[in-house]
Design an enzyme around this catalytic site. Structure first.
Site, mmCIF file in Angstrom:
data_model
loop_
_atom_site.group_PDB
_atom_site.id
_atom_site.type_symbol
_atom_site.label_atom_id
_atom_site.label_comp_id
_atom_site.label_asym_id
_atom_site.label_seq_id
_atom_site.Cartn_x
_atom_site.Cartn_y
_atom_site.Cartn_z
ATOM 1 N N CYS A 38 0.258 0.570 9.823
ATOM 2 C CA CYS A 38 -0.761 -0.405 9.163
ATOM 3 C C CYS A 38 0.900 -1.309 8.766
ATOM 4 O O CYS A 38 1.703 -0.727 8.353
ATOM 5 C CB CYS A 38 -1.030 0.481 8.089
ATOM 6 S SG CYS A 38 -1.649 -1.094 6.653
ATOM 7 N N CYS A 85 -16.172 -10.260 5.053
ATOM 8 C CA CYS A 85 -15.247 -8.780 4.904
ATOM 9 C C CYS A 85 -14.281 -9.117 4.297
ATOM 10 O O CYS A 85 -13.800 -9.942 4.150
ATOM 11 C CB CYS A 85 -15.087 -8.065 5.203
ATOM 12 S SG CYS A 85 -16.696 -8.016 6.695
ATOM 13 N N CYS A 137 -0.321 5.065 7.010
ATOM 14 C CA CYS A 137 -0.336 4.782 8.720
ATOM 15 C C CYS A 137 0.373 4.326 9.047
ATOM 16 O O CYS A 137 0.304 3.586 8.939
ATOM 17 C CB CYS A 137 -2.032 3.680 7.405
ATOM 18 S SG CYS A 137 -3.546 4.401 6.839
ATOM 19 N N CYS A 154 0.898 -1.254 0.269
ATOM 20 C CA CYS A 154 0.253 -0.096 -0.250
ATOM 21 C C CYS A 154 0.734 1.562 0.082
ATOM 22 O O CYS A 154 1.848 1.065 0.841
ATOM 23 C CB CYS A 154 -0.951 -0.207 1.151
ATOM 24 S SG CYS A 154 -2.297 1.300 1.185
ATOM 25 N N CYS A 189 -20.176 1.255 7.585
ATOM 26 C CA CYS A 189 -18.901 0.722 8.427
ATOM 27 C C CYS A 189 -18.183 1.567 9.045
ATOM 28 O O CYS A 189 -17.192 1.208 7.990
ATOM 29 C CB CYS A 189 -18.513 -0.970 8.374
ATOM 30 S SG CYS A 189 -17.468 -1.535 9.228
ATOM 31 N N CYS A 239 -18.997 -7.236 2.643
ATOM 32 C CA CYS A 239 -18.787 -6.317 3.430
ATOM 33 C C CYS A 239 -16.891 -5.797 2.365
ATOM 34 O O CYS A 239 -16.528 -7.267 2.018
ATOM 35 C CB CYS A 239 -18.770 -6.096 4.356
ATOM 36 S SG CYS A 239 -17.768 -4.119 5.081
#
Length: 320
Positions: A59, A96, A56, A52, A188, A128
């Site tokens: 993460c 999810c 963050c 990614c 959510c 999800c």
């Protein structure tokens, strides 16, 4: 009474109640709106792991951090649906799918995710996704595919946010939530405790969530899982009482939401988990892994729920 106009002072007053009084009040709200000892069992699969581009601080999937998580391509539809079947057989009612993307890009990969959603729905489960930022058109396509819910957390307060993430703004997160809501998909949205935020930051995050109209259908309360190689690797653990206070406050502010005891359960005792459920948590992720971090094993969870007399909720509007 469902409200969207809480002030920070009001939220802080609730959060700081004597703990037993707070739990008692939250349990009363929970009983009024749910009235039973049932919990929603959700299974989470990382369908595209690592690599990614965001920063963050919590993460392990951020490409810039050296955490031992290696970038993997988007999974094939058949493999994802096999995992969904296994989760359904174990008792999950919601499946999810998470992809380590900054944002969804139109094209073959997004088309593959849409087929995953359709497949999960054919299994009779709630579907999800958490895929990063979405445009209004992309949210509409997910809705057409049958998506029930979209996860996009605020993580923390607006004031604290810039210390945790610089590659995506708070307003961009809110814009994605609005695109999801307008498409008719359930929201959510929750946050993470233990990133160095103040109690006011926690209360402001909960106030921001409660200010949304309607409230998020699901509110995950995550405990930071400090991963070596991330900037937050040395943060001290969050106490049980801190988790209970956040969950109880969320339950009082958002009485009809599914409040999810999410990341960090592996670090909690069974008694701590049950206290969080007494405070209003009625949804959990179960299975051995939560994206790239550990989670209590299936048999351990089932034994705990059985001993406590907790039963699983059926999926909303779908039969297994």
């Amino acid at each position: 009474m469902v409200r969207h106009d809480w002030t920070l002072a009001e939220v802080r007053e609730i959060h700081d109640l004597p703990l037993l009084d707070l739990v008692h009040r939250a349990q009363g709200v929970h009983r009024e709106h749910f009235g039973d000892n049932r919990v929603q069992l959700c299974s989470l699969l990382s369908v595209k792991t690592g690599g990614c581009p965001e920063d963050c601080a919590y993460c392990p999937q951020a490409a810039r951090y050296h955490t031992g998580v290696h970038a993997e391509p988007l999974m094939e539809v058949g493999d994802v649906l096999a995992a969904a079947r296994k989760a359904r057989e174990a008792g999950a009612t919601r499946f999810c799918m998470g992809a380590a993307w900054r944002e969804v890009k139109d094209g073959p990969l997004f088309d593959r995710v849409l087929e995953m959603v359709r497949g999960v729905k054919r299994l009779g489960m709630e579907a999800c996704c958490t895929l990063g930022m979405l445009t209004a058109e992309q949210a509409g396509r997910l809705k057409e595919a049958g998506l029930d819910a979209y996860n996009h957390n605020l993580d923390t307060s607006r004031e604290k946010y810039g210390e945790i993430i610089t590659t995506r703004t708070y307003d961009e997160r809110l814009r994605t939530l609005e695109n999801v809501r307008r498409a008719g998909i359930s929201v959510c949205c929750g946050g993470i405790l233990g990133m160095g935020e103040s109690v006011d930051d926690r209360c402001e995050m909960l106030r921001t969530l409660a200010a949304q109209n309607p409230h998020p259908e699901s509110v995950p309360i995550n405990m930071l899982v400090a991963v070596a190689g991330t900037p937050l690797a040395t943060r001290p653990p969050v106490s049980t009482m801190e988790m209970v206070r956040a969950i109880a406050t969320a339950r009082i502010l958002m009485p009809r939401a599914m409040v999810r005891l999410s990341a960090g359960r592996q670090q909690m005792s069974e008694e701590a988990q049950l206290l969080c459920m007494m405070a209003g948590a009625n949804s959990v992720f179960f299975g051995e892994k939560l994206l790239t971090t550990g989670n209590p094993a299936y048999a351990q969870d089932m034994a705990l729920f059985d001993a406590a007399g907790i039963a699983a909720l059926e999926p909303r509007g779908a039969g297994l």
